[in-house]
Design an enzyme around this catalytic site. Structure first.
Site, short mmCIF file in Angstrom:
data_model
loop_
_atom_site.label_atom_id
_atom_site.label_comp_id
_atom_site.label_asym_id
_atom_site.label_seq_id
_atom_site.Cartn_x
_atom_site.Cartn_y
_atom_site.Cartn_z
N GLU A 238 1.09 -1.16 -0.14
CA GLU A 238 -0.02 -0.18 0.10
C GLU A 238 0.19 1.43 0.09
O GLU A 238 2.13 1.03 0.19
CB GLU A 238 -0.89 0.07 1.40
CG GLU A 238 -1.45 0.88 1.58
CD GLU A 238 -2.64 0.88 2.64
OE1 GLU A 238 -3.39 -0.39 3.13
OE2 GLU A 238 -3.00 1.66 2.77
N ASN B 68 2.30 7.24 3.56
CA ASN B 68 2.82 5.92 4.36
C ASN B 68 2.89 4.58 3.30
O ASN B 68 2.37 4.86 2.56
CB ASN B 68 1.91 5.06 5.14
CG ASN B 68 2.06 4.14 6.54
OD1 ASN B 68 3.61 3.80 6.24
ND2 ASN B 68 1.55 3.69 7.50
N GLY C 1 -4.76 13.13 17.27
CA GLY C 1 -4.98 12.14 18.01
C GLY C 1 -6.43 12.14 19.34
O GLY C 1 -7.04 10.92 19.37
N GLU D 74 -2.82 10.23 2.71
CA GLU D 74 -3.92 10.48 4.06
C GLU D 74 -3.91 12.05 4.23
O GLU D 74 -2.85 12.72 5.18
CB GLU D 74 -3.54 10.08 5.26
CG GLU D 74 -3.77 8.49 4.57
CD GLU D 74 -4.35 7.33 6.27
OE1 GLU D 74 -4.72 6.48 5.83
OE2 GLU D 74 -3.32 7.57 7.12
N ASP E 9 3.35 1.10 9.27
CA ASP E 9 4.34 1.75 10.39
C ASP E 9 5.53 2.82 9.94
O ASP E 9 6.39 3.16 10.27
CB ASP E 9 5.19 1.26 11.63
CG ASP E 9 4.30 -0.24 12.03
OD1 ASP E 9 2.95 0.50 12.45
OD2 ASP E 9 3.68 -1.50 12.45
N ASP F 21 -11.62 9.66 15.93
CA ASP F 21 -10.48 8.62 16.86
C ASP F 21 -9.80 8.55 16.86
O ASP F 21 -8.73 8.56 18.25
CB ASP F 21 -11.86 7.34 17.04
CG ASP F 21 -11.44 7.05 15.63
OD1 ASP F 21 -10.68 7.30 14.65
OD2 ASP F 21 -10.91 5.14 15.67
N TRP F 22 -9.04 9.67 15.88
CA TRP F 22 -7.55 9.03 16.21
C TRP F 22 -6.81 10.69 14.92
O TRP F 22 -6.00 11.39 15.11
CB TRP F 22 -7.19 8.04 15.24
CG TRP F 22 -7.01 7.55 13.06
CD1 TRP F 22 -8.23 7.11 13.08
CD2 TRP F 22 -7.01 8.33 12.47
NE1 TRP F 22 -8.02 6.63 11.97
CE2 TRP F 22 -7.41 7.52 11.25
CE3 TRP F 22 -5.86 8.72 12.40
CZ2 TRP F 22 -7.01 8.03 10.00
CZ3 TRP F 22 -4.57 9.13 11.57
CH2 TRP F 22 -5.46 8.57 9.73
#
Length: 292
Positions: A105, A124, A203, A109, A132, A198-199
C-alpha cells in the site's frame, strides 16, 4: 525578511533549477473512463460532464471510488481540493493498495483540522503487510482553495511521493537490505472521504462537528499512466519499456533532492526514521532514503 517572502524566494529559486527527471503531466479524462464508485453512490456528485466530482461526508456515511484496473508500476496522480473550513476529524485519502492479506500500500492521507489550523499530510508505505512508516508534513499552501496535484511515481527502483512538482518523500528499493519492496502485487487506486475522529485530529481529541456537514472534497484529473495487470499478475509485460522505467527515473536528480530537503527541513512534523522511542535502531531503509 518576512517568513512569507523568504518562502516565496526559496520556491522561485528551486523552481528555476534545471532537472531532467520530472514525471509527465497527466492528461485530463472524465471520471468514468478509469474509475467507479465503491460505496454510498448518492454521496458522489458529478460536475462538468464527469470531469470533476465531489465526495460528500455527513453523519451517516462517507464515500469513495476506485480504479477499474489494477496496476504494476507507473505514475498515478489526482488533483484534489480538500474540505474547507472546520474539517477536524475527517480524512481525505488517495492511495494504492493490493488486495491480499500481506498487502502492499502507498498512502496519501490528509488529516483535517479546526478552522485556521493547517492540514496534516500523512504518507505511509506498506510492504508485505507491514506498515508503520508514517511521515507527516504541513503543506506550504492552503489546500482547500484550489486544486493541487498529488502523485506517486512507482517503478522497480523507487517510490516517490509528489505534491505538484515537489518530491516530498522517497522510498527506495532496499530489498538487498532485507526491506521488502512492492514489485509483484498489482494495486488498485482508491480515493475516499470518511470520519476518523477517533484518531485523525490531535490523536482523537478533536471530534467532528457535524453541524458543519456536509464536508466536501473535490477531485479531478482521472488519467492513469500505469502498467495494467490482472490482480494475480506477478510482472508487468512491458517492464523496462515504459517511460518511468528509464534511467532518469531511477533516482532523484540534484535539484529534486534539493526540493525534497527543503520540504523536510521546513515542514516535517513527524518522521518514523527519527523516532527513537519507537525504533531504537534506525530502520535500514532510512539511510538510503536520506531520511536521517
Amino acid at each position: 525578511m518576512g517568513s512569507s517572502l523568504w518562502t516565496c524566494l526559496i520556491l522561485l529559486s528551486l523552481a528555476s533549477a534545471s532537472f531532467a527527471a520530472n514525471p509527465r503531466t497527466p492528461i485530463d479524462v472524465p471520471f468514468g473512463r478509469n474509475y467507479v464508485p465503491t460505496w454510498a453512490f448518492d454521496h458522489i456528485k458529478y460536475l462538468n460532464g464527469g470531469s470533476e466530482i465531489q465526495l460528500h461526508l455527513d453523519k451517516y456515511t462517507g464515500t469513495g471510488f476506485q480504479s477499474k484496473g489494477s496496476y504494476l508500476f507507473g505514475h498515478f496522480s489526482m488533483y484534489i481540493k480538500l474540505v474547507p473550513g472546520d474539517s477536524a476529524g475527517t480524512v481525505t485519502a488517495f492511495y494504492l493498495s493490493s488486495t491480499n492479506a500481506e498487502h502492499d500500500e502507498i498512502d496519501f492521507e490528509f488529516l483535517g483540522n479546526r478552522t485556521g489550523q493547517p492540514y496534516i499530510l500523512q504518507t505511509n508505505v506498506f510492504t508485505g503487510g507491514k506498515g508503520d512508516r508514517e511521515q507527516r508534513i504541513y503543506l506550504w499552501f492552503d489546500p482547500t482553495t484550489q486544486y493541487h496535484r498529488y502523485s506517486v511515481l512507482w517503478n522497480m527502483y523507487q517510490i516517490v511521493f509528489y505534491v505538484d512538482d515537489y518530491p516530498i518523500r522517497v522510498f527506495k528499493n532496499s530489498n538487498d537490505l532485507g526491506v521488502k519492496f512492492p514489485f509483484n502485487q498489482p494495486m488498485k487506486i482508491y480515493n475516499s472521504l470518511w470520519n476518523a475522529d477517533d484518531w485523525a485530529t490531535r490523536g482523537g481529541l478533536e471530534k467532528t462537528d457535524w453541524s458543519k456537514a456536509p464536508f466536501i472534497a473535490s477531485y479531478k484529473g482521472f488519467h492513469i499512466d500505469g502498467c495494467e495487470a490482472s490482480v494475480n499478475a506477478k510482472f508487468c509485460d512491458t517492464q523496462g519499456k515504459r517511460w518511468w522505467d528509464q534511467p532518469e527515473f531511477r533516482d532523484l536528480d540534484a535539484a529534486q533532492w534539493q526540493k525534497l530537503a527543503w520540504v523536510r527541513n521546513k515542514y516535517t512534523i513527524y518522521n518514523y526514521c527519527t523516532d527513537r522511542k519507537r525504533y531504537s535502531q534506525v530502520p535500514p531503509e532510512c539511510t538510503r532514503d536520506r531520511d536521517i
